[in-house]
Design an enzyme around this catalytic site. Structure first.
Site, PDB file in Angstrom:
ATOM      1  N   LEU A  61      -8.838   8.496  -3.442  1.00 60.28           N
ATOM      2  CA  LEU A  61      -7.946   7.385  -3.128  1.00 60.28           C
ATOM      3  C   LEU A  61      -8.563   6.020  -3.396  1.00 60.28           C
ATOM      4  O   LEU A  61      -7.936   4.997  -3.112  1.00 60.28           O
ATOM      5  CB  LEU A  61      -7.525   7.461  -1.659  1.00 60.28           C
ATOM      6  CG  LEU A  61      -6.649   8.659  -1.268  1.00 60.28           C
ATOM      7  CD1 LEU A  61      -6.491   8.724   0.252  1.00 60.28           C
ATOM      8  CD2 LEU A  61      -5.290   8.590  -1.941  1.00 60.28           C
TER       9      LEU A  61
ATOM     10  N   TRP B 129      -0.509   4.100  -2.395  1.00 59.24           N
ATOM     11  CA  TRP B 129      -1.774   4.524  -1.799  1.00 59.24           C
ATOM     12  C   TRP B 129      -1.513   5.497  -0.641  1.00 59.24           C
ATOM     13  O   TRP B 129      -2.112   6.569  -0.557  1.00 59.24           O
ATOM     14  CB  TRP B 129      -2.491   3.281  -1.295  1.00 59.24           C
ATOM     15  CG  TRP B 129      -3.961   3.369  -1.083  1.00 59.24           C
ATOM     16  CD1 TRP B 129      -4.803   4.374  -1.436  1.00 59.24           C
ATOM     17  CD2 TRP B 129      -4.768   2.368  -0.446  1.00 59.24           C
ATOM     18  NE1 TRP B 129      -6.089   4.061  -1.067  1.00 59.24           N
ATOM     19  CE2 TRP B 129      -6.089   2.840  -0.464  1.00 59.24           C
ATOM     20  CE3 TRP B 129      -4.489   1.129   0.121  1.00 59.24           C
ATOM     21  CZ2 TRP B 129      -7.145   2.109   0.084  1.00 59.24           C
ATOM     22  CZ3 TRP B 129      -5.542   0.396   0.655  1.00 59.24           C
ATOM     23  CH2 TRP B 129      -6.861   0.891   0.636  1.00 59.24           C
TER      24      TRP B 129
ATOM     25  N   GLY C  78       0.808  -1.210   0.000  1.00 57.55           N
ATOM     26  CA  GLY C  78       0.000   0.000   0.000  1.00 57.55           C
ATOM     27  C   GLY C  78       0.841   1.260   0.000  1.00 57.55           C
ATOM     28  O   GLY C  78       0.362   2.331   0.408  1.00 57.55           O
TER      29      GLY C  78
ATOM     30  N   TYR D  71      -2.407  -2.374   6.144  1.00 56.79           N
ATOM     31  CA  TYR D  71      -3.062  -2.269   4.839  1.00 56.79           C
ATOM     32  C   TYR D  71      -4.513  -2.736   4.927  1.00 56.79           C
ATOM     33  O   TYR D  71      -5.416  -2.137   4.344  1.00 56.79           O
ATOM     34  CB  TYR D  71      -2.272  -3.123   3.842  1.00 56.79           C
ATOM     35  CG  TYR D  71      -2.814  -3.183   2.434  1.00 56.79           C
ATOM     36  CD1 TYR D  71      -2.343  -2.318   1.452  1.00 56.79           C
ATOM     37  CD2 TYR D  71      -3.748  -4.149   2.070  1.00 56.79           C
ATOM     38  CE1 TYR D  71      -2.804  -2.390   0.149  1.00 56.79           C
ATOM     39  CE2 TYR D  71      -4.223  -4.226   0.770  1.00 56.79           C
ATOM     40  CZ  TYR D  71      -3.749  -3.344  -0.182  1.00 56.79           C
ATOM     41  OH  TYR D  71      -4.210  -3.436  -1.474  1.00 56.79           O
TER      42      TYR D  71
ATOM     43  N   HIS E 242      11.677   1.373   1.038  1.00 53.78           N
ATOM     44  CA  HIS E 242      11.321   0.011   1.445  1.00 53.78           C
ATOM     45  C   HIS E 242      12.362  -0.561   2.406  1.00 53.78           C
ATOM     46  O   HIS E 242      12.258  -1.724   2.802  1.00 53.78           O
ATOM     47  CB  HIS E 242      11.209  -0.901   0.222  1.00 53.78           C
ATOM     48  CG  HIS E 242      10.089  -0.546  -0.699  1.00 53.78           C
ATOM     49  ND1 HIS E 242       8.816  -0.302  -0.257  1.00 53.78           N
ATOM     50  CD2 HIS E 242      10.046  -0.410  -2.055  1.00 53.78           C
ATOM     51  CE1 HIS E 242       8.029  -0.026  -1.290  1.00 53.78           C
ATOM     52  NE2 HIS E 242       8.750  -0.074  -2.377  1.00 53.78           N
TER      53      HIS E 242
ATOM     54  N   SER F  86     -10.179   5.052  -8.938  1.00 51.82           N
ATOM     55  CA  SER F  86      -9.624   6.371  -9.228  1.00 51.82           C
ATOM     56  C   SER F  86      -8.119   6.301  -9.423  1.00 51.82           C
ATOM     57  O   SER F  86      -7.571   6.890 -10.365  1.00 51.82           O
ATOM     58  CB  SER F  86      -9.974   7.345  -8.105  1.00 51.82           C
ATOM     59  OG  SER F  86      -9.350   8.600  -8.304  1.00 51.82           O
TER      60      SER F  86
END
Length: 346
Positions: free
Chosen positions: A274, A76, A73, A240, A156, A278
Site C-alpha cells: 500500500l 488507498w 484516500g 487520511y 462519495h 507501489s
C-alpha cells in the site's frame, strides 16, 4: 429491489450564477447542477433522476462500503479493505482492476453529458477510467444491485443521501482529509481527466471550492455527518493524515473493525503493498487515464502539501473557510489544530 419510496429530501437547481461558476471548473455537463437536501450537496443534474434508486437500494448485511469525499484516500482505503476481506489475495487483486472489485455506486450520475460518446469510443483512454465504459451502458447502482455477495461498494455520497438503513446493516469505512489538501488534489484530478480541454487555474478552482459549489460539497458537512456517527458499531472513521503518519496502526484498526486477524509479518507486507510508490506502479489501482500524462491519479500521498499551492490571500481564505465551517462542531482535522474557532462571521 424494494418498491421505490418518495425521497425524504429536496433536489433543486443551483442558481444560474452558481451553475456558471461550477461549469468553469467541471467541464462537459449541459444540464444545470443541483443541490440535494437541507445541507445542499452539489451534484450533476443527472442525479435528479438517479437519487431515488440509490436511496432505495437494498443494503445487504455482508456489504462493505467505503465512503469518502473525493481525493481523501479512497483508492488507498479500497485496496486495503479488499485485501483484508479477501485473505490478502494479491494474485486476485493483480488480475482484476480495483473499480471492478470495488465499484463506485453513483458513477453513472457523474458522467458529463458531452462525454458519453467519447467514453464509448475510448477517447483519450477515458473508457478505462473507473470503468466508465460500463457506467455509460448500465447504471452503476443496477450493476451493484445485481452483483453477488459479498459486495464492496465505494461512494462519495454523504450518509444522508444513501440508503437510510445502511449503518443498521452493513460495515462502513469513512475516511476524512483536510479540505485544503483535498482542494489541491481535486483540482489535479479534473486536470487529468480534462487534459488540454481544461482551462481553469487552481485559483479559479479554489474560488468555487471555498463556496461549496463543486460536486459532493460541502466537504466539512460531508465529513461531519460521518464524524457524528463515529461511535456507531458499524462505522469506522479514519483520518487520511493518520494513514500517512502510521499506516500499520491504521491497518490494525481496520482489522479489528472487520474482524480479521493477521500476523505482524502479513501486516508489514500489506503496508509495503500500500505504499504510494507501489500503488503508482499498480495499473489495477492507479487510474491515470494516459500513460504519457504527467498528472497521476495516485499523486503524492502527503499531508500539508496545500501550502505550496496557496498564496497568502488564499491561506487567509482557507483559514476563514475552515474556522467558519467548524464553528460549533467537535470535528477537527489532525493538521488543523486551532484552539479557537472563529464564529463571528456566521
Amino acid at each position: 429491489m424494494a418498491p421505490a419510496l418518495d425521497l425524504p429530501y429536496e433536489i433543486r437547481n443551483v442558481t444560474p450564477e452558481e451553475d456558471k461558476l461550477i461549469k468553469k471548473c467541471v467541464i462537459g455537463h449541459t444540464k444545470p447542477f443541483v443541490k440535494c437536501g437541507k445541507k445542499g450537496y452539489v451534484m450533476p443534474g443527472a442525479f435528479r433522476n438517479h437519487a431515488r434508486a440509490i436511496h432505495d437500494m437494498e443494503v445487504r448485511p455482508d456489504d462493505v462500503w467505503v465512503i469518502t469525499f473525493p481525493r481523501s484516500g479512497t483508492t488507498w482505503t479500497q485496496e486495503m479493505v479488499w485485501l483484508l476481506e479477501n485473505n490478502l489475495d494479491y494474485a486476485a487483486a493483480r488480475n482484476t482492476p480495483l473499480f471492478e472489485r470495488f465499484p463506485m455506486l453513483e458513477i453513472s450520475s457523474m458522467v458529463p453529458e458531452m462525454a458519453i460518446e467519447l467514453i464509448k469510443a475510448d477517447f483519450l483512454n477515458l473508457a478505462s477510467f473507473q470503468g466508465l465504459n460500463k457506467a455509460v451502458r448500465v447504471q452503476s447502482w443496477e450493476s451493484i444491485d445485481k452483483a453477488p455477495s459479498p459486495r464492496f461498494i465505494k461512494t462519495h455520497l454523504p450518509l444522508s443521501l444513501l440508503p437510510p438503513d445502511l449503518l443498521d446493516k452493513a460495515k462502513v469505512i469513512y475516511v476524512a482529509r483536510d479540505p485544503r489538501d483535498i482542494a489541491v488534489s481535486y483540482y489535479y484530478l479534473h486536470k487529468m481527466v480534462g487534459k488540454t480541454l481544461y482551462r481553469a487555474s487552481f485559483k479559479n478552482f479554489w474560488n468555487v471550492f471555498k463556496k461549496d459549489l463543486l460536486p459532493w460539497t460541502p466537504v466539512v458537512t460531508h465529513n461531519n455527518e460521518a464524524w457524528s456517527q463515529r461511535h456507531n458499531k458499524n462505522l469506522h472513521f479514519v483520518f487520511y493524515e493518520d494513514m500517512i503518519k502510521d499506516l500499520r496502526k491504521v491497518i490494525h484498526g481496520m482489522c479489528h473493525f472487520l474482524g480479521r486477524n493477521y500476523l505482524d509479518e502479513q501486516i508489514n507486507t500489506l503496508a509495503d503493498h500500500l505504499s504510494f510508490d507501489s500503488l503508482r506502479k499498480n495499473k489495477n489501482v492507479n487510474n491515470t487515464t494516459d500513460g504519457n500524462n504527467n498528472i497521476q491519479f495516485i499523486r503524492k500521498g502527503e499531508a500539508g502539501g496545500w501550502v505550496t499551492h496557496f498564496d497568502q490571500e488564499m491561506r487567509d481564505e482557507a483559514n476563514d473557510y475552515l474556522s467558519t465551517r467548524l464553528c460549533g462542531l467537535d470535528l477537527r482535522y489532525p493538521s488543523y489544530n486551532e484552539d479557537h474557532i472563529e464564529c463571528s462571521r456566521l
